[in-house]
Design a protein around this motif. Sequence first.
Motif, mmCIF file in Angstrom:
data_model
loop_
_atom_site.group_PDB
_atom_site.id
_atom_site.type_symbol
_atom_site.label_atom_id
_atom_site.label_comp_id
_atom_site.label_asym_id
_atom_site.label_seq_id
_atom_site.Cartn_x
_atom_site.Cartn_y
_atom_site.Cartn_z
ATOM 1 N N PRO A 235 9.999 2.589 4.021
ATOM 2 C CA PRO A 235 9.797 3.798 4.834
ATOM 3 C C PRO A 235 8.406 4.387 4.621
ATOM 4 C CG PRO A 235 11.925 3.861 3.734
ATOM 5 C CD PRO A 235 11.170 2.697 3.152
ATOM 6 N N GLY A 236 7.790 4.806 5.724
ATOM 7 C CA GLY A 236 6.464 5.408 5.662
ATOM 8 C C GLY A 236 5.349 4.492 6.124
ATOM 9 N N CYS A 237 5.667 3.228 6.373
ATOM 10 C CA CYS A 237 4.628 2.273 6.781
ATOM 11 C C CYS A 237 4.032 2.609 8.148
ATOM 12 C CB CYS A 237 5.174 0.854 6.781
ATOM 13 S SG CYS A 237 5.375 0.162 5.128
ATOM 14 N N ALA A 238 4.868 3.037 9.085
ATOM 15 C CA ALA A 238 4.363 3.358 10.426
ATOM 16 C C ALA A 238 3.345 4.495 10.347
ATOM 17 C CB ALA A 238 5.512 3.724 11.360
ATOM 18 N N GLU A 239 3.683 5.538 9.615
ATOM 19 C CA GLU A 239 2.766 6.670 9.498
ATOM 20 C C GLU A 239 1.503 6.286 8.738
ATOM 21 O OE1 GLU A 239 2.629 11.278 7.990
ATOM 22 O OE2 GLU A 239 4.566 10.339 8.335
ATOM 23 N N PHE A 240 1.662 5.504 7.676
ATOM 24 C CA PHE A 240 0.490 5.057 6.920
ATOM 25 C C PHE A 240 -0.445 4.259 7.820
ATOM 26 C CE2 PHE A 240 -1.936 1.957 4.576
ATOM 27 C CZ PHE A 240 -2.469 2.694 3.537
ATOM 28 N N LEU A 241 0.109 3.312 8.597
ATOM 29 C CA LEU A 241 -0.731 2.485 9.460
ATOM 30 C C LEU A 241 -1.428 3.327 10.509
ATOM 31 C CD1 LEU A 241 -1.834 -0.271 10.154
ATOM 32 C CD2 LEU A 241 0.260 -0.723 11.461
ATOM 33 N N GLU A 242 -0.715 4.275 11.099
ATOM 34 C CA GLU A 242 -1.350 5.162 12.077
ATOM 35 C C GLU A 242 -2.515 5.910 11.433
ATOM 36 O OE1 GLU A 242 -0.381 8.877 15.067
ATOM 37 O OE2 GLU A 242 0.749 8.712 13.198
ATOM 38 N N GLN A 243 -2.281 6.506 10.263
ATOM 39 C CA GLN A 243 -3.334 7.268 9.592
ATOM 40 C C GLN A 243 -4.485 6.365 9.149
ATOM 41 O OE1 GLN A 243 -3.568 10.630 9.443
ATOM 42 N NE2 GLN A 243 -1.827 10.440 10.830
ATOM 43 N N ALA A 244 -4.166 5.176 8.660
ATOM 44 C CA ALA A 244 -5.212 4.241 8.232
ATOM 45 C C ALA A 244 -6.084 3.833 9.418
ATOM 46 C CB ALA A 244 -4.572 3.013 7.581
ATOM 47 N N ILE A 245 -5.475 3.609 10.567
ATOM 48 C CA ILE A 245 -6.246 3.265 11.765
ATOM 49 C C ILE A 245 -7.179 4.419 12.126
ATOM 50 C CG2 ILE A 245 -6.080 2.855 14.258
ATOM 51 C CD1 ILE A 245 -3.444 1.289 13.609
ATOM 52 N N LEU A 246 -6.643 5.636 12.145
ATOM 53 C CA LEU A 246 -7.469 6.800 12.496
ATOM 54 C C LEU A 246 -8.618 7.003 11.514
ATOM 55 C CD1 LEU A 246 -4.670 9.342 13.542
ATOM 56 C CD2 LEU A 246 -6.238 8.074 15.051
ATOM 57 N N CYS A 247 -8.362 6.770 10.234
ATOM 58 C CA CYS A 247 -9.393 6.995 9.211
ATOM 59 C C CYS A 247 -10.429 5.884 9.133
ATOM 60 C CB CYS A 247 -8.724 7.124 7.826
ATOM 61 S SG CYS A 247 -7.747 8.603 7.597
ATOM 62 N N ASN A 248 -10.058 4.674 9.532
ATOM 63 C CA ASN A 248 -10.927 3.513 9.271
ATOM 64 C C ASN A 248 -11.446 2.789 10.493
ATOM 65 O OD1 ASN A 248 -10.811 3.065 6.187
ATOM 66 N ND2 ASN A 248 -8.681 3.453 6.760
ATOM 67 N N ILE A 249 -10.940 3.080 11.665
ATOM 68 C CA ILE A 249 -11.277 2.274 12.842
ATOM 69 C C ILE A 249 -12.758 2.360 13.203
ATOM 70 C CG2 ILE A 249 -10.784 3.958 14.670
ATOM 71 C CD1 ILE A 249 -9.832 0.260 14.655
ATOM 72 N N ASP A 250 -13.376 3.483 12.985
ATOM 73 C CA ASP A 250 -14.788 3.605 13.360
ATOM 74 C C ASP A 250 -15.704 2.808 12.452
ATOM 75 O OD1 ASP A 250 -14.455 5.138 15.671
ATOM 76 O OD2 ASP A 250 -14.211 6.948 14.474
ATOM 77 N N ALA B 184 0.832 -1.212 0.000
ATOM 78 C CA ALA B 184 0.000 0.000 0.000
ATOM 79 C C ALA B 184 0.862 1.256 0.000
ATOM 80 C CB ALA B 184 -0.936 0.001 1.211
ATOM 81 N N VAL B 185 1.897 1.264 0.819
ATOM 82 C CA VAL B 185 2.780 2.435 0.887
ATOM 83 C C VAL B 185 3.561 2.582 -0.417
ATOM 84 C CG1 VAL B 185 4.761 3.453 2.082
ATOM 85 C CG2 VAL B 185 2.898 2.434 3.394
ATOM 86 N N THR B 186 4.076 1.487 -0.934
ATOM 87 C CA THR B 186 4.832 1.512 -2.186
ATOM 88 C C THR B 186 3.970 2.022 -3.341
ATOM 89 O OG1 THR B 186 6.224 -0.315 -1.449
ATOM 90 C CG2 THR B 186 6.173 0.109 -3.800
ATOM 91 N N GLU B 187 2.710 1.624 -3.362
ATOM 92 C CA GLU B 187 1.799 2.007 -4.445
ATOM 93 C C GLU B 187 1.139 3.365 -4.225
ATOM 94 O OE1 GLU B 187 -0.903 -1.285 -4.877
ATOM 95 O OE2 GLU B 187 0.750 -2.696 -5.214
ATOM 96 N N GLY B 188 1.381 3.986 -3.073
ATOM 97 C CA GLY B 188 0.811 5.298 -2.806
ATOM 98 C C GLY B 188 -0.676 5.289 -2.505
ATOM 99 N N ILE B 189 -1.163 4.207 -1.933
ATOM 100 C CA ILE B 189 -2.581 4.079 -1.572
ATOM 101 C C ILE B 189 -2.909 5.087 -0.463
ATOM 102 C CG2 ILE B 189 -4.308 2.491 -0.596
ATOM 103 C CD1 ILE B 189 -3.396 1.575 -3.338
ATOM 104 N N SER B 190 -4.097 5.655 -0.514
ATOM 105 C CA SER B 190 -4.543 6.604 0.509
ATOM 106 C C SER B 190 -4.912 5.876 1.799
ATOM 107 C CB SER B 190 -5.761 7.374 0.001
ATOM 108 O OG SER B 190 -6.365 8.101 1.052
ATOM 109 N N PRO B 191 -4.561 6.452 2.959
ATOM 110 C CA PRO B 191 -4.983 5.847 4.236
ATOM 111 C C PRO B 191 -6.499 5.830 4.411
ATOM 112 C CG PRO B 191 -3.249 7.461 4.600
ATOM 113 C CD PRO B 191 -3.669 7.581 3.164
ATOM 114 N N GLU B 192 -7.212 6.576 3.591
ATOM 115 C CA GLU B 192 -8.673 6.628 3.666
ATOM 116 C C GLU B 192 -9.342 5.609 2.740
ATOM 117 O OE1 GLU B 192 -9.524 10.674 2.709
ATOM 118 O OE2 GLU B 192 -8.701 11.428 4.591
ATOM 119 N N SER B 193 -8.567 4.874 1.970
ATOM 120 C CA SER B 193 -9.103 3.964 0.952
ATOM 121 C C SER B 193 -9.686 2.684 1.558
ATOM 122 C CB SER B 193 -7.994 3.591 -0.027
ATOM 123 O OG SER B 193 -7.028 2.776 0.622
ATOM 124 N N LYS B 194 -10.415 1.952 0.712
ATOM 125 C CA LYS B 194 -10.961 0.660 1.128
ATOM 126 C C LYS B 194 -9.831 -0.322 1.424
ATOM 127 C CE LYS B 194 -15.397 0.899 -1.199
ATOM 128 N NZ LYS B 194 -16.295 0.275 -2.188
#
Length: 104
Positions: free
Chosen positions: A87-102, A30-40
């Motif tokens: 690089p960037g996986c930690a930040e992506f996962l944090e943002q993905a959790i915040l955007c999708n956890i609910d 996901a990070v390599t492909e530039g997927i949005s943390p808000e994506s499905k």
Amino acid sequence: MRPYTVCKPTRKHTAQRYAQNTDRTRLNEAVTEGISPESKEAGRIVMLHKEWLGMTWKKYSKEAHRALGSLYTSDERFKHYYDQEVPGCAEFLEQAILCNIDGQ
């Protein structure tokens, strides 16, 4: 002297390792492909992460999951673990959790 024996992993241990590796592989992609943390796809990664946590946590909560995501970027040990391959996986996962956890 007793002979040396190797302990075989249990099914649960093997399932945990598989789940963690699957989670990490999809996260790296996901990070390599530039997927949005808000994506499905990011939502699916968060669900895999939640399932992996469920293998070791006695009780799951969204609040604890959010806090853990924050820890991934604020604690250098976690950040290094998640960013060591891509690089960037930690930040992506944090943002993905915040955007999708609910939605979980």
